[in-house]
Design an enzyme around this catalytic site. Structure first.
Site, mmCIF file in Angstrom:
data_model
loop_
_atom_site.group_PDB
_atom_site.id
_atom_site.type_symbol
_atom_site.label_atom_id
_atom_site.label_comp_id
_atom_site.label_asym_id
_atom_site.label_seq_id
_atom_site.Cartn_x
_atom_site.Cartn_y
_atom_site.Cartn_z
ATOM 1 N N GLY B 26 0.839 -1.209 0.000
ATOM 2 C CA GLY B 26 0.000 0.000 0.000
ATOM 3 C C GLY B 26 0.848 1.222 0.000
ATOM 4 C CB THR B 27 3.777 1.509 0.172
ATOM 5 O OG1 THR B 27 4.881 1.058 0.870
ATOM 6 C CG2 THR B 27 4.215 2.444 -0.897
ATOM 7 C CB THR B 28 4.445 6.226 2.887
ATOM 8 O OG1 THR B 28 3.097 6.159 3.307
ATOM 9 C CG2 THR B 28 4.838 7.666 2.609
ATOM 10 C CE LYS B 59 5.784 -1.662 2.341
ATOM 11 N NZ LYS B 59 4.619 -0.814 2.496
#
Lengths: 209, 224
Positions: B26-28, B59
């Site tokens: 999903g991430t930042t 990541k």
């Protein structure tokens, strides 16, 4: 006469198929199931195996566990994480296999989770399957680093039990497999037998007894 | 506000293209160059729907000795992508006898992303240090555009920190200032984006080497 049995060459229709998955019938099944075929054919549903599977590392190795409803034949996972993920990625998620891979090598014990689309994660402990949330709640509460083999086996059994009792897709009994860093592997089938059916079957009054 | 409408505003372009059941980072993610190097940062959450499949994932993938890449979008696609680019970069280094430059790595990544744009759901940020350009960062969002940037952010959580990074970024920051800015920005995104969370992993790449660290989830600069 019997010409087809004495043919010199194997006809293409009964030659052994090339290696790998065969998707020959996908188009045929789709057109049979569609409304244009008259609706007489109902496609057989593939059996989904809901399950609870877990894996954890401990000081001296790895413990894997599974509920018995998913365990059929004695299939041995020998391919490494990379081979599995490459194959699964190539099939873009159509091969519906979610795996917990565990093993020991020169660097010690390792556990990987592998998802059907080909992504992997390396973790100290993991769970997969429909019962994974129930099992993970046990792991998240009780896992600690550097467990002994007995502690790890107990933890795995409790995690699988959580799946057996709280997930409708898992059930029956628990199998575990211990893979130690010294190279020994111990498979424990039916290590937990909390749902014995034999006494229940024996209690049924039947006319042949 | 209608629940369905509200939901559609928070899905990033990457997550709306995922197949059902596919894992999403999903991430930042974020990468900022400084004088003499680059700071890359990312959260650690991998989700499938509402379940977090991995809360401590990494990541930030290594493409070569001093080139890294932050991954967002489909976990399977980005892992396969980075495996391919790592492989081609290794070949490139053997064939030319030189260390790969960040520009080469970014171009390779961009080529694969663009040529397979119909089948990939991947937004990556390539950052690293090389002798030719020093620290540099290339943002490669969905579709395969490649842009060299001074402050690259990506992933579903990045939408919440465009204003913050615009306000915090100054040219010619020191290494310490850059690291602090990256950690603060990602913390803010993790606080607002459901698909981002866990720990913050950072990677600082300079001529002298690579430093990898992480901040545990209860020690973030900002958050509940």
């Amino acid at each position: 006469g019997m010409s087809e049995f004495t043919a010199a060459e194997t006809p293409a229709s009964i030659a052994p198929p090339p290696a790998g998955f065969s998707f020959e019938n996908v188009k045929r099944n789709a057109s049979l199931a569609s409304s244009s075929s008259g609706g007489a054919y109902t496609q057989a549903k593939a059996m989904k195996t809901g399950t609870t599977i877990v894996g954890t590392i401990f000081k001296g190795g790895v413990v894997l566990g599974a509920d018995t409803r998913a365990t059929g034949d004695t299939t041995v996972i020998v391919t490494a994480c990379t081979l599995l993920k490459r194959m699964l990625f190539r099939y873009q998620g159509h091969v519906s296999a979610a795996l917990v891979l565990g093993g020991c090598d020169i660097n010690g014990p390792h556990v990987y989770q592998i998802y059907p689309h080909g992504s992997t994660g390396k973790l100290p402990y993991t769970t997969m399957g429909s019962g994974s949330l129930a099992a993970m709640s046990v792991f998240e509460s009780e896992w600690k680093e550097d467990m002994t083999e007995d502690e790890a086996k107990g933890l795995v059994e409790r995690a699988i039990s959580a799946g057996i009792y709280n997930d409708l897709g898992s059930g029956s009994n628990c199998d575990t497999c211990v893979i130690r860093t010294d190279g020994s592997v111990q498979m424990n089938r039916g290590v937990l037998q909390e749902n014995p059916v034999q006494p229940l079957r024996a209690a049924i009054k039947r006319s042949d007894r | 506000m209608d629940a369905a409408l509200a939901h559609s505003f928070t899905i990033s372009p990457e997550s709306s293209r995922l197949k059902p059941g596919e894992l999403s980072t999903g991430t930042t993610i974020m990468a900022v160059p400084f004088e003499g190097g680059v700071v890359l940062g990312a959260d650690s959450r991998v989700s499938t729907g509402t379940y977090i499949a991995n809360r401590t994932s990494d990541k930030i993938a290594q493409l070569s000795e001093k080139i890294f890449c932050c991954r967002s979008g489909s976990a399977a696609d980005t892992q396969a992508l980075t495996d391919y680019v790592r492989f081609y970069l290794q070949q490139w280094e053997v064939e030319t006898g030189r260390d790969a430059t960040v520009k080469v790595a970014a171009h390779l990544m961009r080529k694969i992303c663009y040529q397979n744009k119909d089948n990939l759901s991947a937004g990556v940020i390539v950052g690293g240090w090389d002798e030719v350009d020093g620290g540099s960062v290339y943002n490669i969002p969905l579709g395969g555009t490649m842009i060299k940037m001074n402050c690259a952010i990506g992933g579903s959580g990045s939408t919440y920190i465009y204003g913050l990074t615009d306000a915090l970024y100054k040219p010619n920051m020191t290494k310490a200032e850059t690291v602090a800015m990256v950690k603060k920005s990602i913390s803010h995104a993790m606080a607002r984006d459901g698909s981002s969370g866990g720990i913050i992993r950072t990677c600082i790449v300079e001529k002298s080497g690579v430093e990898r660290e992480y901040i545990p989830g209860n020690q973030l600069p900002y958050g509940p």
